[in-house]
Motif scaffolding. Structure first.
Motif, PDB file in Angstrom:
ATOM      1  N   ARG A 112      17.961   9.865   7.229  1.00 35.86           N
ATOM      2  CA  ARG A 112      16.724  10.585   7.588  1.00 35.86           C
ATOM      3  C   ARG A 112      15.964  11.102   6.364  1.00 35.86           C
ATOM      4  O   ARG A 112      15.454  12.206   6.364  1.00 35.86           O
ATOM      5  N   GLN A 113      15.924  10.254   5.310  1.00 43.12           N
ATOM      6  CA  GLN A 113      15.166  10.574   4.098  1.00 43.12           C
ATOM      7  C   GLN A 113      14.224   9.418   3.796  1.00 43.12           C
ATOM      8  O   GLN A 113      14.663   8.263   3.711  1.00 43.12           O
ATOM      9  N   VAL A 114      12.956   9.730   3.590  1.00 37.79           N
ATOM     10  CA  VAL A 114      11.940   8.716   3.304  1.00 37.79           C
ATOM     11  C   VAL A 114      11.928   8.373   1.816  1.00 37.79           C
ATOM     12  O   VAL A 114      12.131   9.246   0.961  1.00 37.79           O
ATOM     13  N   ALA A 115      11.673   7.089   1.520  1.00 40.17           N
ATOM     14  CA  ALA A 115      11.480   6.608   0.144  1.00 40.17           C
ATOM     15  C   ALA A 115      10.155   5.858   0.094  1.00 40.17           C
ATOM     16  O   ALA A 115       9.975   4.876   0.814  1.00 40.17           O
ATOM     17  N   ASP A 116       9.218   6.328  -0.734  1.00 36.27           N
ATOM     18  CA  ASP A 116       7.933   5.641  -0.876  1.00 36.27           C
ATOM     19  C   ASP A 116       8.056   4.545  -1.931  1.00 36.27           C
ATOM     20  O   ASP A 116       8.675   4.755  -2.981  1.00 36.27           O
ATOM     21  N   LEU A 117       7.449   3.398  -1.662  1.00 36.56           N
ATOM     22  CA  LEU A 117       7.524   2.247  -2.572  1.00 36.56           C
ATOM     23  C   LEU A 117       6.124   1.741  -2.882  1.00 36.56           C
ATOM     24  O   LEU A 117       5.293   1.583  -1.983  1.00 36.56           O
ATOM     25  N   VAL A 118       5.880   1.470  -4.176  1.00 39.81           N
ATOM     26  CA  VAL A 118       4.675   0.768  -4.616  1.00 39.81           C
ATOM     27  C   VAL A 118       5.121  -0.429  -5.451  1.00 39.81           C
ATOM     28  O   VAL A 118       6.209  -0.427  -6.042  1.00 39.81           O
ATOM     29  N   ALA A 119       4.260  -1.460  -5.518  1.00 38.63           N
ATOM     30  CA  ALA A 119       4.583  -2.660  -6.301  1.00 38.63           C
ATOM     31  C   ALA A 119       3.300  -3.216  -6.911  1.00 38.63           C
ATOM     32  O   ALA A 119       2.230  -3.135  -6.298  1.00 38.63           O
ATOM     33  N   PHE A 120       3.429  -3.778  -8.109  1.00 36.99           N
ATOM     34  CA  PHE A 120       2.284  -4.220  -8.904  1.00 36.99           C
ATOM     35  C   PHE A 120       2.588  -5.587  -9.507  1.00 36.99           C
ATOM     36  O   PHE A 120       3.729  -5.856  -9.914  1.00 36.99           O
ATOM     37  N   ASN A 121       1.563  -6.431  -9.619  1.00 31.62           N
ATOM     38  CA  ASN A 121       1.656  -7.653 -10.401  1.00 31.62           C
ATOM     39  C   ASN A 121       1.968  -7.250 -11.849  1.00 31.62           C
ATOM     40  O   ASN A 121       1.186  -6.528 -12.470  1.00 31.62           O
ATOM     41  N   ALA A 122       3.107  -7.704 -12.389  1.00 27.73           N
ATOM     42  CA  ALA A 122       3.536  -7.252 -13.721  1.00 27.73           C
ATOM     43  C   ALA A 122       2.588  -7.723 -14.822  1.00 27.73           C
ATOM     44  O   ALA A 122       2.529  -7.115 -15.895  1.00 27.73           O
ATOM     45  N   ASP A 123       1.852  -8.798 -14.581  1.00 28.82           N
ATOM     46  CA  ASP A 123       0.928  -9.312 -15.598  1.00 28.82           C
ATOM     47  C   ASP A 123      -0.453  -8.675 -15.509  1.00 28.82           C
ATOM     48  O   ASP A 123      -1.184  -8.658 -16.504  1.00 28.82           O
ATOM     49  N   ALA A 124      -0.799  -8.186 -14.338  1.00 26.50           N
ATOM     50  CA  ALA A 124      -2.137  -7.597 -14.122  1.00 26.50           C
ATOM     51  C   ALA A 124      -2.012  -6.540 -13.030  1.00 26.50           C
ATOM     52  O   ALA A 124      -2.296  -6.801 -11.857  1.00 26.50           O
ATOM     53  N   PRO A 125      -1.561  -5.315 -13.417  1.00 26.54           N
ATOM     54  CA  PRO A 125      -1.191  -4.324 -12.389  1.00 26.54           C
ATOM     55  C   PRO A 125      -2.326  -3.822 -11.503  1.00 26.54           C
ATOM     56  O   PRO A 125      -2.056  -3.148 -10.508  1.00 26.54           O
ATOM     57  N   THR A 126      -3.589  -4.149 -11.834  1.00 28.85           N
ATOM     58  CA  THR A 126      -4.637  -3.769 -10.883  1.00 28.85           C
ATOM     59  C   THR A 126      -4.449  -4.519  -9.562  1.00 28.85           C
ATOM     60  O   THR A 126      -4.914  -4.056  -8.516  1.00 28.85           O
ATOM     61  N   GLU A 127      -3.791  -5.692  -9.597  1.00 30.25           N
ATOM     62  CA  GLU A 127      -3.365  -6.335  -8.345  1.00 30.25           C
ATOM     63  C   GLU A 127      -2.079  -5.671  -7.914  1.00 30.25           C
ATOM     64  O   GLU A 127      -1.073  -5.715  -8.625  1.00 30.25           O
ATOM     65  N   ARG A 128      -2.079  -5.048  -6.751  1.00 28.08           N
ATOM     66  CA  ARG A 128      -0.942  -4.228  -6.346  1.00 28.08           C
ATOM     67  C   ARG A 128      -0.750  -4.295  -4.839  1.00 28.08           C
ATOM     68  O   ARG A 128      -1.641  -4.766  -4.120  1.00 28.08           O
ATOM     69  N   PHE A 129       0.395  -3.807  -4.411  1.00 32.54           N
ATOM     70  CA  PHE A 129       0.702  -3.780  -2.978  1.00 32.54           C
ATOM     71  C   PHE A 129      -0.423  -3.101  -2.211  1.00 32.54           C
ATOM     72  O   PHE A 129      -0.904  -2.038  -2.601  1.00 32.54           O
ATOM     73  N   SER A 130      -0.792  -3.684  -1.094  1.00 32.77           N
ATOM     74  CA  SER A 130      -1.807  -3.120  -0.201  1.00 32.77           C
ATOM     75  C   SER A 130      -1.227  -3.017   1.200  1.00 32.77           C
ATOM     76  O   SER A 130      -0.871  -4.029   1.808  1.00 32.77           O
ATOM     77  N   SER A 131      -1.145  -1.780   1.709  1.00 30.33           N
ATOM     78  CA  SER A 131      -0.659  -1.623   3.088  1.00 30.33           C
ATOM     79  C   SER A 131      -1.641  -2.271   4.065  1.00 30.33           C
ATOM     80  O   SER A 131      -1.219  -2.932   5.030  1.00 30.33           O
ATOM     81  N   LYS A 132      -2.918  -2.144   3.808  1.00 29.44           N
ATOM     82  CA  LYS A 132      -3.901  -2.705   4.747  1.00 29.44           C
ATOM     83  C   LYS A 132      -3.808  -4.222   4.817  1.00 29.44           C
ATOM     84  O   LYS A 132      -3.806  -4.798   5.906  1.00 29.44           O
ATOM     85  N   TYR A 133      -3.732  -4.894   3.671  1.00 33.20           N
ATOM     86  CA  TYR A 133      -3.613  -6.351   3.722  1.00 33.20           C
ATOM     87  C   TYR A 133      -2.228  -6.772   4.210  1.00 33.20           C
ATOM     88  O   TYR A 133      -2.074  -7.874   4.740  1.00 33.20           O
TER      89      TYR A 133
END
Ligand SMILES: [Zn+2]
Length: 202
Positions: A30-51
């Motif tokens: 019952r503990q939440v873990a938030d996760l984000v992810a990024f293109n390692a070569d160009a981090p402006t491209e990143r995980f999108s919950s909406k897409y």
């Protein structure tokens, strides 16, 4: 694999190569873990919950489902999932969410903890916005109103991810002292491939 404990209200970041795997474990339940992810070569491209919910045609993802980027490309796939209940609707908690909703003024939220862990990888806080909230339970009432409920994760529940491209990943143990973590913040464990350099804000 290396097991790294994230103490309560903290975060880590690491690089993962295309095809490699890592695990996120809720050791006490019952503990939440938030996760984000990024293109390692160009981090402006990143995980999108909406897409991600656009590509999956659903707002709750589990084994076999893929996380997509701001460019609509695959970045991570869930290959094992003991829990099955995770959130794509909510943005990460941050200092003003903790102040306005949880009566926790002047504290780091997940956004700050993820950003501090990502700093050595040169990913700025302005890019930390869209998270997969692992083990978080959200609901939609009357097809309109979103709400947060206690997680259903049991001690030891694990979610295993496979990287679909070279990526930077950051994970936090959610700081909310509320229903989101069943009233008590707790640690999160992460297993990463041997040799992975783990950056932490603790
Ligand atoms: Zn949080």
């Amino acid at each position: 694999m290396i097991e790294q404990r994230i103490p309560e209200k903290r975060g880590i970041a690491f690089r993962i190569d295309d095809g490699d795997t890592f695990e996120v474990i809720d050791p006490r339940g019952r503990q939440v873990a938030d996760l984000v992810a990024f293109n390692a070569d160009a981090p402006t491209e990143r995980f999108s919950s909406k897409y991600s919910y656009r590509r999956n045609s659903k707002v709750r993802i589990t084994t076999g489902d893929t996380l997509y980027t701001t460019e609509g490309r695959e970045i991570l796939t869930i290959i094992e999932d003991d829990c099955g209940v995770h959130d794509l609707l909510y943005a990460p908690c941050n200092h003003w969410v903790l102040d306005d909703y949880y009566d926790q003024p002047d504290e780091n939220g997940c956004r700050e903890n993820l950003s501090e862990a990502l700093a050595p990888l040169n990913v700025g806080e302005e890019l930390v916005h869209s998270t997969l909230n692992i083990f978080m339970k959200s609901t939609i009432a009357e097809q309109t109103y979103i709400d947060i409920r206690e997680p259903v994760s049991e001690p030891g529940d694990t979610v295993k991810f496979c990287a679909e491209q070279d990526a930077f990943v950051a994970i936090s143990s959610c700081a909310g002292e509320s229903v989101v973590n069943a009233g008590e913040t707790k640690p999160i464990d992460v297993c990463v491939p041997d040799g992975t350099e783990v950056h932490a804000n603790f």
